[in-house]
Design an enzyme around this catalytic site. Sequence first.
Site, PDB file in Angstrom:
ATOM      1  N   PRO A  17       0.775  -1.235   0.000  1.00 44.24           N
ATOM      2  CA  PRO A  17       0.000   0.000   0.000  1.00 44.24           C
ATOM      3  C   PRO A  17       0.813   1.295   0.000  1.00 44.24           C
ATOM      4  O   PRO A  17       0.233   2.364  -0.145  1.00 44.24           O
ATOM      5  CB  PRO A  17      -0.796  -0.105   1.293  1.00 44.24           C
ATOM      6  CG  PRO A  17       0.112  -0.892   2.199  1.00 44.24           C
ATOM      7  CD  PRO A  17       0.842  -1.858   1.328  1.00 44.24           C
ATOM      8  N   ASP A  40       2.301   0.396 -12.050  1.00 41.14           N
ATOM      9  CA  ASP A  40       1.225   1.365 -11.902  1.00 41.14           C
ATOM     10  C   ASP A  40       1.706   2.579 -11.133  1.00 41.14           C
ATOM     11  O   ASP A  40       2.828   2.624 -10.668  1.00 41.14           O
ATOM     12  CB  ASP A  40       0.062   0.723 -11.139  1.00 41.14           C
ATOM     13  CG  ASP A  40      -0.724  -0.222 -12.030  1.00 41.14           C
ATOM     14  OD1 ASP A  40      -0.497  -0.204 -13.246  1.00 41.14           O
ATOM     15  OD2 ASP A  40      -1.554  -0.974 -11.493  1.00 41.14           O
ATOM     16  N   LYS A  62      -2.580   4.944 -15.168  1.00 40.31           N
ATOM     17  CA  LYS A  62      -3.292   6.133 -15.641  1.00 40.31           C
ATOM     18  C   LYS A  62      -2.539   7.368 -15.201  1.00 40.31           C
ATOM     19  O   LYS A  62      -1.978   7.409 -14.122  1.00 40.31           O
ATOM     20  CB  LYS A  62      -4.681   6.178 -15.013  1.00 40.31           C
ATOM     21  CG  LYS A  62      -5.556   5.064 -15.443  1.00 40.31           C
ATOM     22  CD  LYS A  62      -6.890   5.180 -14.746  1.00 40.31           C
ATOM     23  CE  LYS A  62      -7.581   3.835 -14.806  1.00 40.31           C
ATOM     24  NZ  LYS A  62      -8.793   3.772 -14.028  1.00 40.31           N
ATOM     25  N   GLY A  93      -0.205  -1.697  -7.125  1.00 37.44           N
ATOM     26  CA  GLY A  93      -0.352  -1.272  -5.732  1.00 37.44           C
ATOM     27  C   GLY A  93      -1.167  -2.286  -4.944  1.00 37.44           C
ATOM     28  O   GLY A  93      -2.049  -2.951  -5.485  1.00 37.44           O
ATOM     29  N   GLY A  94      -0.865  -2.406  -3.669  1.00 39.46           N
ATOM     30  CA  GLY A  94      -1.638  -3.293  -2.785  1.00 39.46           C
ATOM     31  C   GLY A  94      -1.530  -4.735  -3.228  1.00 39.46           C
ATOM     32  O   GLY A  94      -0.445  -5.256  -3.463  1.00 39.46           O
ATOM     33  N   ASP A  95      -2.685  -5.372  -3.378  1.00 36.37           N
ATOM     34  CA  ASP A  95      -2.755  -6.763  -3.847  1.00 36.37           C
ATOM     35  C   ASP A  95      -3.262  -6.766  -5.283  1.00 36.37           C
ATOM     36  O   ASP A  95      -4.196  -6.041  -5.613  1.00 36.37           O
ATOM     37  CB  ASP A  95      -3.710  -7.549  -2.946  1.00 36.37           C
ATOM     38  CG  ASP A  95      -3.812  -8.993  -3.406  1.00 36.37           C
ATOM     39  OD1 ASP A  95      -3.077  -9.827  -2.830  1.00 36.37           O
ATOM     40  OD2 ASP A  95      -4.593  -9.293  -4.332  1.00 36.37           O
ATOM     41  N   THR A 123      -2.904  -5.564   1.120  1.00 36.50           N
ATOM     42  CA  THR A 123      -3.897  -4.692   0.504  1.00 36.50           C
ATOM     43  C   THR A 123      -4.192  -3.463   1.354  1.00 36.50           C
ATOM     44  O   THR A 123      -4.160  -3.519   2.584  1.00 36.50           O
ATOM     45  CB  THR A 123      -5.187  -5.485   0.194  1.00 36.50           C
ATOM     46  OG1 THR A 123      -6.041  -4.665  -0.584  1.00 36.50           O
ATOM     47  CG2 THR A 123      -5.920  -5.917   1.466  1.00 36.50           C
ATOM     48  N   ALA A 124      -4.453  -2.335   0.681  1.00 34.79           N
ATOM     49  CA  ALA A 124      -4.663  -1.063   1.381  1.00 34.79           C
ATOM     50  C   ALA A 124      -5.834  -1.131   2.357  1.00 34.79           C
ATOM     51  O   ALA A 124      -5.801  -0.509   3.412  1.00 34.79           O
ATOM     52  CB  ALA A 124      -4.892   0.056   0.365  1.00 34.79           C
ATOM     53  N   MET A 177     -11.637   3.394  -3.210  1.00 37.49           N
ATOM     54  CA  MET A 177     -12.040   4.371  -4.237  1.00 37.49           C
ATOM     55  C   MET A 177     -13.352   5.069  -3.874  1.00 37.49           C
ATOM     56  O   MET A 177     -14.150   5.380  -4.748  1.00 37.49           O
ATOM     57  CB  MET A 177     -12.182   3.681  -5.610  1.00 37.49           C
ATOM     58  CG  MET A 177     -10.905   3.021  -6.070  1.00 37.49           C
ATOM     59  SD  MET A 177     -11.121   1.946  -7.519  1.00 37.49           S
ATOM     60  CE  MET A 177     -11.728   0.438  -6.781  1.00 37.49           C
ATOM     61  N   GLY A 206      -2.543   5.892   3.446  1.00 39.36           N
ATOM     62  CA  GLY A 206      -2.188   5.056   4.586  1.00 39.36           C
ATOM     63  C   GLY A 206      -0.846   4.369   4.415  1.00 39.36           C
ATOM     64  O   GLY A 206      -0.421   4.080   3.296  1.00 39.36           O
TER      65      GLY A 206
HETATM   66  N1  SAH Z   1      -5.035  -3.326  -5.462  1.00 37.02           N
HETATM   67  C1  SAH Z   1      -5.077  -2.236  -4.508  1.00 37.02           C
HETATM   68  C2  SAH Z   1      -6.311  -1.383  -4.653  1.00 37.02           C
HETATM   69  C3  SAH Z   1      -6.378  -0.632  -5.948  1.00 37.02           C
HETATM   70  S1  SAH Z   1      -7.799   0.360  -6.084  1.00 37.02           S
HETATM   71  C4  SAH Z   1      -4.961  -2.812  -3.094  1.00 37.02           C
HETATM   72  O1  SAH Z   1      -5.067  -4.018  -2.912  1.00 37.02           O
HETATM   73  O2  SAH Z   1      -4.733  -2.053  -2.163  1.00 37.02           O
HETATM   74  C5  SAH Z   1      -7.169   1.928  -5.598  1.00 37.02           C
HETATM   75  C6  SAH Z   1      -7.732   2.293  -4.242  1.00 37.02           C
HETATM   76  O3  SAH Z   1      -6.992   1.638  -3.222  1.00 37.02           O
HETATM   77  C7  SAH Z   1      -7.630   3.763  -3.893  1.00 37.02           C
HETATM   78  O4  SAH Z   1      -8.664   4.516  -4.469  1.00 37.02           O
HETATM   79  C8  SAH Z   1      -7.748   3.702  -2.394  1.00 37.02           C
HETATM   80  O5  SAH Z   1      -9.081   3.516  -1.994  1.00 37.02           O
HETATM   81  C9  SAH Z   1      -6.990   2.439  -2.078  1.00 37.02           C
HETATM   82  N2  SAH Z   1      -5.603   2.714  -1.708  1.00 37.02           N
HETATM   83  C10 SAH Z   1      -4.490   2.353  -2.359  1.00 37.02           C
HETATM   84  N3  SAH Z   1      -3.396   2.750  -1.679  1.00 37.02           N
HETATM   85  C11 SAH Z   1      -3.848   3.377  -0.558  1.00 37.02           C
HETATM   86  C12 SAH Z   1      -3.212   3.977   0.559  1.00 37.02           C
HETATM   87  N4  SAH Z   1      -1.882   4.042   0.674  1.00 37.02           N
HETATM   88  N5  SAH Z   1      -3.992   4.505   1.529  1.00 37.02           N
HETATM   89  C13 SAH Z   1      -5.320   4.459   1.452  1.00 37.02           C
HETATM   90  N6  SAH Z   1      -5.971   3.900   0.405  1.00 37.02           N
HETATM   91  C14 SAH Z   1      -5.245   3.353  -0.582  1.00 37.02           C
END
Ligand code: SAH
Length: 508
Positions: A17, A40, A62, A93-95, A123-124, A177, A206
């Site tokens: 995240p 990304d 994007k 990002g995240g998962d 994941t975030a 989102m 976060g």
């Molecule tokens: N695959 C990612 C999510 C992608 S969708 C995951 O698993 O985390 C993108 C959304 O993820 C953002 O709009 C937000 O809601 C969230 N997000 C990603 N990074 C974040 C962060 N550092 N802090 C808070 N929300 C985050």
Amino acid sequence: MTPAARPGVVYLVGAGPGDPGLMTVRGAELVASADVILHDRLIPAEALRGAREDAELAYVGKRPGEAEIEQPDIERLMVEHARAGRSVVRLKGGDPFVFGRGAEEAEGLAEAGIPFEVVPGVTAGVAAPAYAGIPVTHRDDASAVAFVTGHEDPSKDGSAIDWDSLARFPGTLVLYMGVRRLGEIVARLIAAGRRAEEPAAVVERGTTPVQRTVHASLAELPDAVARAKVKPPAIVLVGAVAARRETIAWLERRPLFGRRVVVTRARAQASGLAATLAALGADVVELPAIRIEPRLDTPQVRDAVGAIHSYSLICVTSPNGACLLFQALAEAGLDARALANATVAAIGPGTAAALANRGIRADVVPERSVGEALVESLAAVDVMDRPALVARAAEARDVLPEALRDRGAKVDVVALYETVAEQPDPVAVEAAQSSDYVTFTSSSTVRNFVAAVGDRVPHDARIVSIGPVTSQAAREAGLEVAVEAERHDPDGLVDALLQDAATRTVVG
Ligand code: SAH
């Protein structure tokens, strides 16, 4: 592209995240070995640092206002690289399988017959709340958690999300989102029966040093978020667990949280200081002002190393000096035993530690790392008519050699390295503009920093200096020193900065 005998593997990797420490071991390993990395926007800036120098890195996410690379194009790119035998990391990002379109990419690869591997990420929706002190489940408060996309307009007919069911969901709601449509989402949930007083929170960016959390009742959350001007990326969380934050918020309670601190040390040495500051919660901007250039191939160094056994006193005046002295000895086929007959003096604890790492316990170590203190500490050492070596930087002050000469020593001064100006990174210079502190660990960092940034010296930042010599250089460069360390080493500097920060509230 000609197809390779064996296609490369595509790795769909979650980068976590934001905190670079939340990349998985497997993810970091694959980034380090990849031929191609397609990434990304929402990946940690540091996530690509471990990539091979010759790896091909491409941003395929994007960009606001620009034509985005279409999903089929990304998939085609992955397939082409893999067919050419390359190892491809698709970094998200995240998962990758949580609102990340990772599944679509995996399907595309499966269809094309390309071997792939999925590396889950943190994941975030779990990590951002955790860093804000909110557990997504709790034995007393929440036995279930739902991950929901807040991307869709909840008032639209035919929405894929059943908001009525979600309002009744017996557990925590985590919305990705969801910031842009927060007002509509909250109204929809309350209309469908979710309690208006239920605790809720939004966590912006976060797990990063600039994380912000807004905590309010569900009904009041949209206003609170608007007032705080929260922007994506942010996680919206609805559930009784949000109240747990009052007890277990931790990141935001760190002593330097919310402070941006510039580190101007040479990159090779900065990591320790930067890591200490980051662990205290600071938002660290590395803006190295100098670089160490070894100068071991000079007649002076060769002569000194050749005569190393004859010195009765050897003074080492910096950790770099210790490291390079041993490098010079090694190049001449020597080791620590070459210093066996000499009294070894280190200018301070850091230099003594660098010597200790190489098997030499310094005989003389003043507590304060300045030339004057070393001169004092050497008062009891008889140097009259004895050969002494001062191993140091080219541009060092002459306090120590002069004092030794005054006491009758035969002093050789040897420059093992030069400190040269480092090219400033424009992104770091920009980030430094809004810093709270700029730290200087030597006069050369001061002079080179000021020369490098020119009129972009951050004027609102408080200047922190490691000691009197550095402070003097700062004043000469027109800077006002706000904090001077009592102990003249990086830990002493951090202590002084902490004390100063404790007396000043964070603004903004
Ligand atoms: N695959 C990612 C999510 C992608 S969708 C995951 O698993 O985390 C993108 C959304 O993820 C953002 O709009 C937000 O809601 C969230 N997000 C990603 N990074 C974040 C962060 N550092 N802090 C808070 N929300 C985050």
